[in-house]
Structure formats: C-alpha cells, structure tokens
Design a protein around this motif. Structure first.
Motif, PDB file in Angstrom:
ATOM      1  N   PHE A 135       0.792  -1.229   0.000  1.00  0.00           N
ATOM      2  CA  PHE A 135       0.000   0.000   0.000  1.00  0.00           C
ATOM      3  C   PHE A 135       0.828   1.284   0.000  1.00  0.00           C
ATOM      4  CE2 PHE A 135      -2.981  -3.197   1.443  1.00  0.00           C
ATOM      5  CZ  PHE A 135      -4.115  -2.874   0.719  1.00  0.00           C
ATOM      6  N   TYR A 139       3.658   3.888  -4.226  1.00  0.00           N
ATOM      7  CA  TYR A 139       3.678   5.353  -4.272  1.00  0.00           C
ATOM      8  C   TYR A 139       5.067   5.910  -3.955  1.00  0.00           C
ATOM      9  CZ  TYR A 139      -1.335   4.402  -3.927  1.00  0.00           C
ATOM     10  OH  TYR A 139      -2.603   3.917  -4.127  1.00  0.00           O
ATOM     11  N   GLY A 140       6.036   5.022  -3.823  1.00  0.00           N
ATOM     12  CA  GLY A 140       7.407   5.489  -3.631  1.00  0.00           C
ATOM     13  C   GLY A 140       7.840   5.654  -2.192  1.00  0.00           C
TER      14      GLY A 140
ATOM     15  N   PHE B  17      -9.913  -4.180  -2.224  1.00  0.00           N
ATOM     16  CA  PHE B  17      -9.522  -2.763  -2.242  1.00  0.00           C
ATOM     17  C   PHE B  17      -9.114  -2.352  -3.647  1.00  0.00           C
ATOM     18  CE2 PHE B  17      -6.277   0.530  -2.182  1.00  0.00           C
ATOM     19  CZ  PHE B  17      -6.824   1.501  -1.360  1.00  0.00           C
ATOM     20  N   TRP B  18      -8.306  -3.212  -4.292  1.00  0.00           N
ATOM     21  CA  TRP B  18      -7.794  -2.876  -5.627  1.00  0.00           C
ATOM     22  C   TRP B  18      -8.871  -3.057  -6.697  1.00  0.00           C
ATOM     23  CZ3 TRP B  18      -3.774  -0.079  -5.023  1.00  0.00           C
ATOM     24  CH2 TRP B  18      -2.906  -0.316  -3.941  1.00  0.00           C
ATOM     25  N   ASP B 100       1.817   9.382  -3.438  1.00  0.00           N
ATOM     26  CA  ASP B 100       2.643  10.429  -4.026  1.00  0.00           C
ATOM     27  C   ASP B 100       1.704  11.432  -4.672  1.00  0.00           C
ATOM     28  OD1 ASP B 100       1.995   8.406  -5.887  1.00  0.00           O
ATOM     29  OD2 ASP B 100       3.654   8.955  -7.214  1.00  0.00           O
ATOM     30  N   LEU B 132      -4.243   2.679  -9.278  1.00  0.00           N
ATOM     31  CA  LEU B 132      -3.836   3.239  -7.989  1.00  0.00           C
ATOM     32  C   LEU B 132      -4.739   4.406  -7.634  1.00  0.00           C
ATOM     33  CD1 LEU B 132       0.065   3.554  -8.248  1.00  0.00           C
ATOM     34  CD2 LEU B 132      -1.244   1.712  -7.147  1.00  0.00           C
ATOM     35  N   PRO B 133      -5.368   4.392  -6.456  1.00  0.00           N
ATOM     36  CA  PRO B 133      -5.953   5.636  -5.959  1.00  0.00           C
ATOM     37  C   PRO B 133      -4.807   6.565  -5.553  1.00  0.00           C
ATOM     38  CG  PRO B 133      -6.646   3.720  -4.630  1.00  0.00           C
ATOM     39  CD  PRO B 133      -5.506   3.289  -5.493  1.00  0.00           C
ATOM     40  N   ARG B 134      -4.781   7.765  -6.121  1.00  0.00           N
ATOM     41  CA  ARG B 134      -3.764   8.747  -5.729  1.00  0.00           C
ATOM     42  C   ARG B 134      -4.482  10.002  -5.250  1.00  0.00           C
ATOM     43  NH1 ARG B 134       0.433   9.919 -10.242  1.00  0.00           N
ATOM     44  NH2 ARG B 134       1.400  11.054  -8.509  1.00  0.00           N
TER      45      ARG B 134
END
Lengths: 388, 141
Positions: A135, A139-140, B17-18, B100, B132-134
């Motif tokens: 998770f 995102y790094g 979730f994904w 991010d 991806l949820p961002r």
C-alpha cells in the motif's frame, strides 16, 4: 527470580567499521564473536546460547557450525529490526535467570554498505513490511529515510522544531566521533553550516541527518552476574531491560501521533522500573539513531524533556560531551557507524569500564541507558551499571 | 521510460480494495460488529475482535497529515520523477492512506493541505496492470 542485576555483559568485541568489505556478513559476526569471547576470557566452548540477528540474515547454525558449538542449549531470534539487539539481551537474561543457558553470545551488524544496503533496496525483507510493500511502496514510500522524515516533518509542524536543531544532533555526534579513532567519520569535522549545506535527501532530512550505511559487526557475551565475577573484565550489570512495540505496527503513517514514540516510553518505563532508576540517575544516554530526529524523539519519550522541547534542548548544548546529559559519546550511528545498535551498547560498556579514550570519557560514569529503535517505532531499552 | 512501480502482489484479503479502485471507488474495511473503519486491511477488528466486515466507500476527500519531498530515487521507477512529494493523507472518515502527489504539488505541499482522490492506471514492476488511488491538491493550480 527477578532479572535486575542478575546478569552482566562480560565481553564485547567488534570488527572495524568500514564502507566497503570483501567479507561476508557471517565472517564479520564470527570475528566480532571471537573478540567478545576473548575480551571476557572465554572460548567458544563456553557458549551455550546464541541469539542470531534476523536483520543480518543469520541463524543459529552459522554459529554452531563455525564456532563448533556441539551442545548449544538455547537459541532465539528477535524480529524487531534495529531494536532486536537489546530485546535479544532481554531474552538472554531470561534464559540465564531461568537456568536454560549460562553463557549467551549476541552478535549484530551487517554489510549495510556493501551488501544489505537500505538505500538501494537491498535491505532485509520481513513479513511485518507487507502492508507497506503493498500500500505504500507503489507510491514510492520505500525506505526508512522517507518514513522517519514524515515523523520529523510533523514534529516541526506541531512544535516549531527546525532543521538547525536537527543539525545540532549531527554536529554533536561528529564532534564525539572525532575523539574516537574507530569512528567512520573520525578526522572529518562537521559544522552546523556543513549540515545545512548538505544535500536534501528526503525533506526535512539532509544527508547529514542520516546515519551511515556501514559494514561491520559487534558482539556481546552475557552471563550470570555471579559467574561474571570470575571473568577477565569488570562486569557491567544489566540493571533493567524492556521492550516496546509500536502500535499500530503496519506503518509509521498509521501512528495516532507520528511525532511521538510511546513504545519507547513504555520500554523505558519497564527498564527503569526494573532497575529502580529515573533518567536523573544516568550519566549518559546511548541512542541508536537512524536519523537525527530520533534523538529528539527519544529525549522526549524518555522524559528528559517534555513533548516538543527536545529541539531547543539540543540547540542549547545539553547532549554534547560537556553538556548536562551527554548522548552518544562514540558518535553514534550518525558518525561512528550503523551497526544495528550494538555499537551503542559496546560504547556503554567501555564508558562504564572507563576504557575509552580519555578525551571522551564521561566523568564518574557508573550508570547509563542504551536505547534501540527499529521497524515502525519498535523500541528497547536497557540500563547498564558498573555496580548494583 | 521509467520502470514500473514496485508492489507486493495483493492477496485474498486485500484484493477487494484494488478491485474497487479499478471501478474508481475508494473503499476501506468497516467492522460489521462495531462499525469501526480500518486500514490497512486485516482479518480482525482490533477494537471489538469481530471478523465480519464490509467494504465501505469513502468520500475521497482529506488533508495532508504529514509529507516528505524525496530528492533521491530509491527505486528505478522514480529515476525521472524526483523530486517527488510523498504524503500521508488523513481522509475525512478518519483513516489514513499514503500517496505520491502530482508534480505540480511538489512546491506547495504542506501539512493540512486539502486533497482529493483520483485514479491512475499503471503497470507494476512485475508487469501487472493496477489502478492506484492517488491524491492531489484541490487548490487551484
């Protein structure tokens, strides 16, 4: 049977701390182990317990095979990252006071520069990292400098802590390392301006806020205090020891308050209660610090200062060698080397024996606390003293 | 072209979730016994120890709890993407997620900055397609 003062560290040893080695991690552990046994006046034949380091990828068989341990009675491995060393000392004390083992070898450290290097993604992978790997890694958010940077950022937001205050931790560590010939950064002075001019790695952490990715290992030998009286060195008693586990354990991002470390407060409460001491009774603190900020967090968690007060405290010089409460007289992971926190315990023993270079010997040093940090705010603390 | 993002393969517990993200829904576990929301996914409610749960949709609105701007790439996927702002987001509903932020947020990210979710299709390092949820700032850019 109570643990307090029933066990002692009777031998210490370490390899050179380097950035670059051709040797394997197990070879480093074996060299440190032989040095620690020789320091105690013991031989491998005396060892009946060993605590292999998970973060170094070690197992009991490494030591059984190479040291020729034909009758090992006890082995256990702690999975608390950089807190594993002190937690292993706790397990050793339990085994010894329970009569399960009598002489326990505890090696730690790894090829943090040449092998299992964190910043290039070669660090140890354990199941506790799974939530972050699914998770947060996409995102790094990959490595400890990013995790602890977010704690420091929040601390700055809440309390006005500054980068210069973090810099005072780094500069103090470097000044001490320059009095310590075995420190990786011996002979390389650092000013506050040097810290402020070092490159930004992950804000607010600059390069000089980070500990040193190092190759090296240390080892200690623990026996009963009774047996320690007959060995080669003045015994260093384990007055108290305790561990604390971060909650929730999935990631630093999930902590109710990422800017404080209650698990360290809990570990310290256990260790200090066992030893019957408060921080006012200590001449020195040894704090295993992945990053400068952790020293501030530890000073607050140990109750040396209140929440948010550690920045001004270090800027006023309290943690320097001549300050009111010296921290890491060897230079710490920031400037001596990152040896999984065992080098802080080795320095504590040397300070209590009075055997460090005179320029950095703490006056009348008879009782100190050693702090380990690891994983997502796992913590462990031990109180060491030269007399009960 | 940058390498794919690293990601541990989802398991039975986390796959919903994904799957929701692929439908552009942001969900977390909601305990069927006490109603507490939790993230990251785990089989048991730590408050009441219930093991039944549903996947609860969230608003996708939140604020930055804390952040770091990384100037060093710690994986080939970020070789051409630093500096990158990495933020811990506190959702309106109380759970936290990590994301991010888009490049335009690097210079303005701050604690308590209001953010909203968006969804991005990527291919991971192992070649798997995932949504991806961002999160991104809701301030005018």
């Amino acid at each position: 049977m109570l643990v307090a003062d029933q066990c002692a560290i009777v031998g210490i040893g370490n390899t050179a701390y380097t950035r670059g080695t051709a040797r394997s991690t197990v070879e480093l552990h074996l060299e440190a182990s032989l040095r620690a046994l020789a320091d105690a006046g013991l031989t491998p034949a005396d060892v009946d317990g060993v605590m292999p380091s998970a973060t170094a990828g070690r197992c009991a068989e490494d030591f059984i095979a190479n040291l020729g341990l034909r009758d090992l009675a006890f082995s256990s491995t702690v999975h608390m990252g950089g807190s594993s060393f002190i937690a292993s000392v706790q397990s050793a004390c339990l085994a010894i006071t329970a009569g399960v083992a009598s002489c326990v070898l505890i090696p730690a450290g790894r090829r943090g520069y040449s092998g299992e290097r964190i910043s290039t993604g070669q660090g140890p992978v354990e199941p506790l990292l799974n939530a972050v790997r699914e998770f947060e890694a996409p995102y790094g958010n990959l490595v400890a400098v990013q995790w602890f940077a977010q704690a420091a950022q929040r601390h700055m937001h809440l309390y006005g802590t500054t980068s210069e205050q973090l810099g005072h931790v780094a500069v103090s560590a470097r000044a001490n390392a320059n009095l310590n010939p075995q420190a990786l950064m011996h002979g390389r002075p650092m000013t506050l301006a040097d810290h402020q001019n070092s490159r930004m790695v992950s804000s607010p952490f600059r390069l000089f806020d980070c500990s040193l990715e190092s190759d090296g290992a240390g080892a200690v030998v623990v026996t009963s205090a009774e047996r320690a009286r007959d060995l080669a060195q003045p015994p260093v008693l384990i007055g108290g020891v305790g561990e604390g586990h971060g909650y929730p354990p999935t990631s630093l991002t999930q902590k109710p308050d990422i800017a404080s470390v209650p698990s360290l407060s809990a570990a310290a409460r256990r260790a200090f209660t066992m030893a019957g001491v408060t921080v006012a009774d200590l001449q020195c603190l040894l704090i295993h610090e992945g990053f400068t900020w952790y020293v501030l967090a530890a000073l607050e968690a140990l109750g040396v200062v209140g929440p948010g007060e550690a920045g001004p405290f270090v800027a006023d010089g309290h943690i320097t060698l001549t300050g009111s409460l010296p921290v890491n007289p060897h230079g710490g992971a920031l400037s001596e080397g990152h040896v999984s926190g065992i080098n802080h315990a080795i320095e504590a023993v040397r300070q209590l024996r009075g055997s460090v270079e005179p320029e950095r010997q703490i006056a009348d040093c008879h009782q100190v606390a050693v702090v380990n940090e690891g994983n997502f705010f796992d913590a462990a603390v031990m109180v060491l003293r030269s007399r009960s | 072209m940058s390498a794919g993002r690293p990601m541990l393969e989802p398991g039975a517990l986390t796959e919903p979730f994904w799957a929701a993200a692929a439908r552009h829904e942001l969900v977390v576990q909601k305990c069927a016994s006490c109603g507490a929301l939790r993230h990251y996914p785990q089989p048991m409610c730590p408050d009441c120890h219930g093991i039944e749960y549903a996947w609860q949709p969230l608003s996708g609105r939140g604020t930055v709890y804390t952040f770091t701007v990384s100037h060093q790439a710690f994986h080939p996927a970020w070789r051409d993407r630093v500096p990158v702002a990495i933020a811990t987001i506190e959702l309106e509903e109380g759970v936290r997620m990590l994301s991010d932020l888009p490049a335009q947020d690097v210079d303005r990210v701050h604690i308590e900055m209001a953010v909203e979710v968006f969804f991005e299709d990527v291919v991971t390092e192992s070649g798997r397609a995932v949504t991806l949820p961002r999160f991104r700032s809701v301030e005018d850019s």
